[in-house]
Design a protein around this motif. Structure first.
Motif, PDB file in Angstrom:
ATOM      1  N   ARG A 293       0.815  -1.206   0.000  1.00 14.44           N
ATOM      2  CA  ARG A 293       0.000   0.000   0.000  1.00 14.44           C
ATOM      3  C   ARG A 293       0.856   1.266   0.000  1.00 14.44           C
ATOM      4  NH1 ARG A 293      -4.986  -1.279   4.149  1.00 14.44           N
ATOM      5  NH2 ARG A 293      -6.095  -2.649   2.709  1.00 14.44           N
ATOM      6  N   LEU A 294       1.066   1.780  -1.191  1.00 17.52           N
ATOM      7  CA  LEU A 294       1.821   3.030  -1.307  1.00 17.52           C
ATOM      8  C   LEU A 294       1.167   4.142  -0.516  1.00 17.52           C
ATOM      9  CD1 LEU A 294       2.611   2.816  -5.097  1.00 17.52           C
ATOM     10  CD2 LEU A 294       4.306   2.874  -3.255  1.00 17.52           C
ATOM     11  N   PHE A 295      -0.160   4.115  -0.450  1.00 16.30           N
ATOM     12  CA  PHE A 295      -0.889   5.176   0.250  1.00 16.30           C
ATOM     13  C   PHE A 295      -0.657   5.149   1.756  1.00 16.30           C
ATOM     14  CE2 PHE A 295      -4.032   1.736  -0.290  1.00 16.30           C
ATOM     15  CZ  PHE A 295      -4.524   1.569   0.992  1.00 16.30           C
ATOM     16  N   VAL A 296      -0.041   4.084   2.255  1.00 19.30           N
ATOM     17  CA  VAL A 296       0.393   4.034   3.656  1.00 19.30           C
ATOM     18  C   VAL A 296       1.906   4.215   3.729  1.00 19.30           C
ATOM     19  CG1 VAL A 296       0.580   2.627   5.751  1.00 19.30           C
ATOM     20  CG2 VAL A 296      -1.522   2.565   4.391  1.00 19.30           C
ATOM     21  N   LEU A 297       2.628   3.530   2.877  1.00 20.04           N
ATOM     22  CA  LEU A 297       4.094   3.550   2.947  1.00 20.04           C
ATOM     23  C   LEU A 297       4.671   4.961   2.796  1.00 20.04           C
ATOM     24  CD1 LEU A 297       4.837   0.372   0.805  1.00 20.04           C
ATOM     25  CD2 LEU A 297       5.184   0.616   3.279  1.00 20.04           C
ATOM     26  N   ILE A 298       4.172   5.724   1.834  1.00 17.06           N
ATOM     27  CA  ILE A 298       4.738   7.051   1.590  1.00 17.06           C
ATOM     28  C   ILE A 298       4.508   7.977   2.786  1.00 17.06           C
ATOM     29  CG2 ILE A 298       4.581   9.116   0.141  1.00 17.06           C
ATOM     30  CD1 ILE A 298       4.224   7.184  -2.265  1.00 17.06           C
ATOM     31  N   PRO A 299       3.258   8.127   3.266  1.00 10.13           N
ATOM     32  CA  PRO A 299       3.098   9.001   4.442  1.00 10.13           C
ATOM     33  C   PRO A 299       3.722   8.427   5.712  1.00 10.13           C
ATOM     34  CG  PRO A 299       0.967   8.100   3.762  1.00 10.13           C
ATOM     35  CD  PRO A 299       1.963   7.713   2.714  1.00 10.13           C
ATOM     36  N   ALA A 300       3.778   7.104   5.832  1.00  4.48           N
ATOM     37  CA  ALA A 300       4.378   6.502   7.026  1.00  4.48           C
ATOM     38  C   ALA A 300       5.859   6.840   7.134  1.00  4.48           C
ATOM     39  CB  ALA A 300       4.178   4.991   7.024  1.00  4.48           C
TER      40      ALA A 300
ATOM     41  N   LEU B 136       8.166  -0.897  -5.197  1.00  2.00           N
ATOM     42  CA  LEU B 136       6.982  -0.365  -5.885  1.00  2.00           C
ATOM     43  C   LEU B 136       7.275   0.864  -6.751  1.00  2.00           C
ATOM     44  CD1 LEU B 136       4.490  -0.749  -2.913  1.00  2.00           C
ATOM     45  CD2 LEU B 136       4.647  -2.204  -4.945  1.00  2.00           C
ATOM     46  N   LYS B 137       8.471   1.426  -6.631  1.00  2.00           N
ATOM     47  CA  LYS B 137       8.814   2.609  -7.444  1.00  2.00           C
ATOM     48  C   LYS B 137       8.767   2.243  -8.920  1.00  2.00           C
ATOM     49  CE  LYS B 137      11.419   5.743  -4.644  1.00  2.00           C
ATOM     50  NZ  LYS B 137      12.726   6.257  -4.258  1.00  2.00           N
ATOM     51  N   GLY B 138       8.345   3.211  -9.713  1.00  2.00           N
ATOM     52  CA  GLY B 138       8.281   3.003 -11.151  1.00  2.00           C
ATOM     53  C   GLY B 138       6.969   2.384 -11.611  1.00  2.00           C
TER      54      GLY B 138
ATOM     55  N   PHE C  31       2.612   4.185  -8.241  1.00  2.08           N
ATOM     56  CA  PHE C  31       3.574   5.067  -7.588  1.00  2.08           C
ATOM     57  C   PHE C  31       3.561   6.440  -8.251  1.00  2.08           C
ATOM     58  CE2 PHE C  31       7.675   6.916  -6.591  1.00  2.08           C
ATOM     59  CZ  PHE C  31       7.834   6.592  -5.260  1.00  2.08           C
ATOM     60  N   GLU C  32       3.524   6.438  -9.572  1.00  6.22           N
ATOM     61  CA  GLU C  32       3.557   7.696 -10.310  1.00  6.22           C
ATOM     62  C   GLU C  32       2.270   8.502 -10.158  1.00  6.22           C
ATOM     63  OE1 GLU C  32       6.408   8.707 -11.561  1.00  6.22           O
ATOM     64  OE2 GLU C  32       7.278   6.793 -10.983  1.00  6.22           O
ATOM     65  N   SER C  33       1.180   7.832  -9.790  1.00  6.02           N
ATOM     66  CA  SER C  33      -0.108   8.530  -9.711  1.00  6.02           C
ATOM     67  C   SER C  33      -0.361   9.204  -8.366  1.00  6.02           C
ATOM     68  CB  SER C  33      -1.251   7.553 -10.010  1.00  6.02           C
ATOM     69  OG  SER C  33      -1.404   6.631  -8.953  1.00  6.02           O
ATOM     70  N   ILE C  34       0.426   8.904  -7.351  1.00  9.77           N
ATOM     71  CA  ILE C  34       0.205   9.493  -6.031  1.00  9.77           C
ATOM     72  C   ILE C  34       0.700  10.938  -6.016  1.00  9.77           C
ATOM     73  CG2 ILE C  34       0.906   9.392  -3.608  1.00  9.77           C
ATOM     74  CD1 ILE C  34       0.784   6.386  -3.781  1.00  9.77           C
ATOM     75  N   LYS C  35      -0.171  11.819  -5.548  1.00  6.50           N
ATOM     76  CA  LYS C  35       0.163  13.248  -5.527  1.00  6.50           C
ATOM     77  C   LYS C  35      -0.039  13.829  -4.137  1.00  6.50           C
ATOM     78  CE  LYS C  35       0.667  13.259  -9.987  1.00  6.50           C
ATOM     79  NZ  LYS C  35       1.900  12.698 -10.397  1.00  6.50           N
ATOM     80  N   LYS C  36       0.966  14.550  -3.657  1.00  7.79           N
ATOM     81  CA  LYS C  36       0.833  15.262  -2.384  1.00  7.79           C
ATOM     82  C   LYS C  36      -0.092  16.446  -2.605  1.00  7.79           C
ATOM     83  CE  LYS C  36       4.548  15.935   0.100  1.00  7.79           C
ATOM     84  NZ  LYS C  36       5.791  16.481   0.695  1.00  7.79           N
ATOM     85  N   VAL C  37      -1.143  16.563  -1.766  1.00  9.97           N
ATOM     86  CA  VAL C  37      -2.096  17.661  -1.930  1.00  9.97           C
ATOM     87  C   VAL C  37      -2.098  18.628  -0.748  1.00  9.97           C
ATOM     88  CG1 VAL C  37      -3.601  16.472  -3.569  1.00  9.97           C
ATOM     89  CG2 VAL C  37      -4.029  16.232  -1.127  1.00  9.97           C
ATOM     90  N   VAL C  38      -1.673  18.159   0.416  1.00  5.55           N
ATOM     91  CA  VAL C  38      -1.561  19.034   1.587  1.00  5.55           C
ATOM     92  C   VAL C  38      -0.248  18.683   2.286  1.00  5.55           C
ATOM     93  CG1 VAL C  38      -2.610  19.808   3.757  1.00  5.55           C
ATOM     94  CG2 VAL C  38      -4.088  19.027   1.887  1.00  5.55           C
ATOM     95  N   PRO C  39       0.696  19.622   2.345  1.00  8.17           N
ATOM     96  CA  PRO C  39       1.976  19.335   2.997  1.00  8.17           C
ATOM     97  C   PRO C  39       1.830  19.131   4.503  1.00  8.17           C
ATOM     98  CG  PRO C  39       2.010  21.495   1.906  1.00  8.17           C
ATOM     99  CD  PRO C  39       0.632  20.958   1.782  1.00  8.17           C
ATOM    100  N   ALA C  40       2.739  18.362   5.062  1.00  8.49           N
ATOM    101  CA  ALA C  40       2.707  18.037   6.495  1.00  8.49           C
ATOM    102  C   ALA C  40       2.690  19.287   7.373  1.00  8.49           C
ATOM    103  CB  ALA C  40       3.893  17.151   6.858  1.00  8.49           C
TER     104      ALA C  40
END
Length: 181
Positions: free
Chosen positions: A127-134, A157-159, A163-172
């Motif tokens: 789950r990239l949607f967990v791994l990246i913010p984690a 999962l890179k590439g 992975f390419e579709s995940i976009k940061k929308v609100v910075p930490a």
């Protein structure tokens, strides 16, 4: 104190609150349940498993709970927060749209395999949607083994298209301020 890592997601409005508003409210509520909470950025991600639905907004929260807190009791607290913001498990499709989803990814060093609770979360490594913010909230002072494991999973999962579709929308930095407003 035990370190807790939570994954949050939303892709459905509730009572005129958009998904980002629901995450903001959940963060405020979680700040009352966790000591020293830290919040990741919010990412917009494609739905996984059931793809015919709106994109999700995902993030992670890390904090601490008392050593004697039972993970099942904490799960009840999490479920109450979800219900407060419109989640009704009896009316939803597994992996379908939801106003608020909060998963316990880690709870100290606990390993639980129960029908109602699995810790560590069994699908975290896909789950990239967990791994990246984690990896944002599991900074260098956190458990380097867990952070390293998550980074290794990210490298695998890179590439990929996901992975390419995940976009940061609100910075930490902005999310951190949600609890002060």
């Amino acid at each position: 104190m035990k370190r807790v890592l939570l994954g949050l997601g939303s892709n459905k409005s509730f009572q005129n609150m958009a998904p980002l508003d629901l995450l903001k409210c959940a963060c405020r509520d979680l700040s009352g349940c966790l000591a020293e909470p830290s919040f990741s950025s919010v990412y917009k991600t494609k739905a996984m498993y059931v793809e015919d639905q709106e994109d999700f907004y995902n993030m992670c929260v890390q904090g601490f709970v008392a050593d004697d807190l039972d993970p099942f009791q904490f799960l009840k607290t999490i479920n109450q927060i979800e219900a407060k913001y419109g989640r009704d498990r009896s009316k939803e499709i597994r992996f379908g749209a939801r106003s608020l989803d909060i998963d316990i990814e880690l709870f100290g060093d606990e390993h639980i395999d129960h029908p109602d609770l699995q810790i560590p979360h069994p699908r975290v490594e896909e789950r990239l949607f967990v791994l990246i913010p984690a990896t944002e909230v599991l900074n260098e002072t956190a458990d380097e083994l867990i952070r390293g494991k998550y980074i290794e999973s990210l490298e695998v999962l890179k590439g990929t298209e996901d992975f390419e579709s995940i976009k940061k929308v609100v910075p930490a930095q902005v999310v951190q301020k949600w609890n002060r407003n």
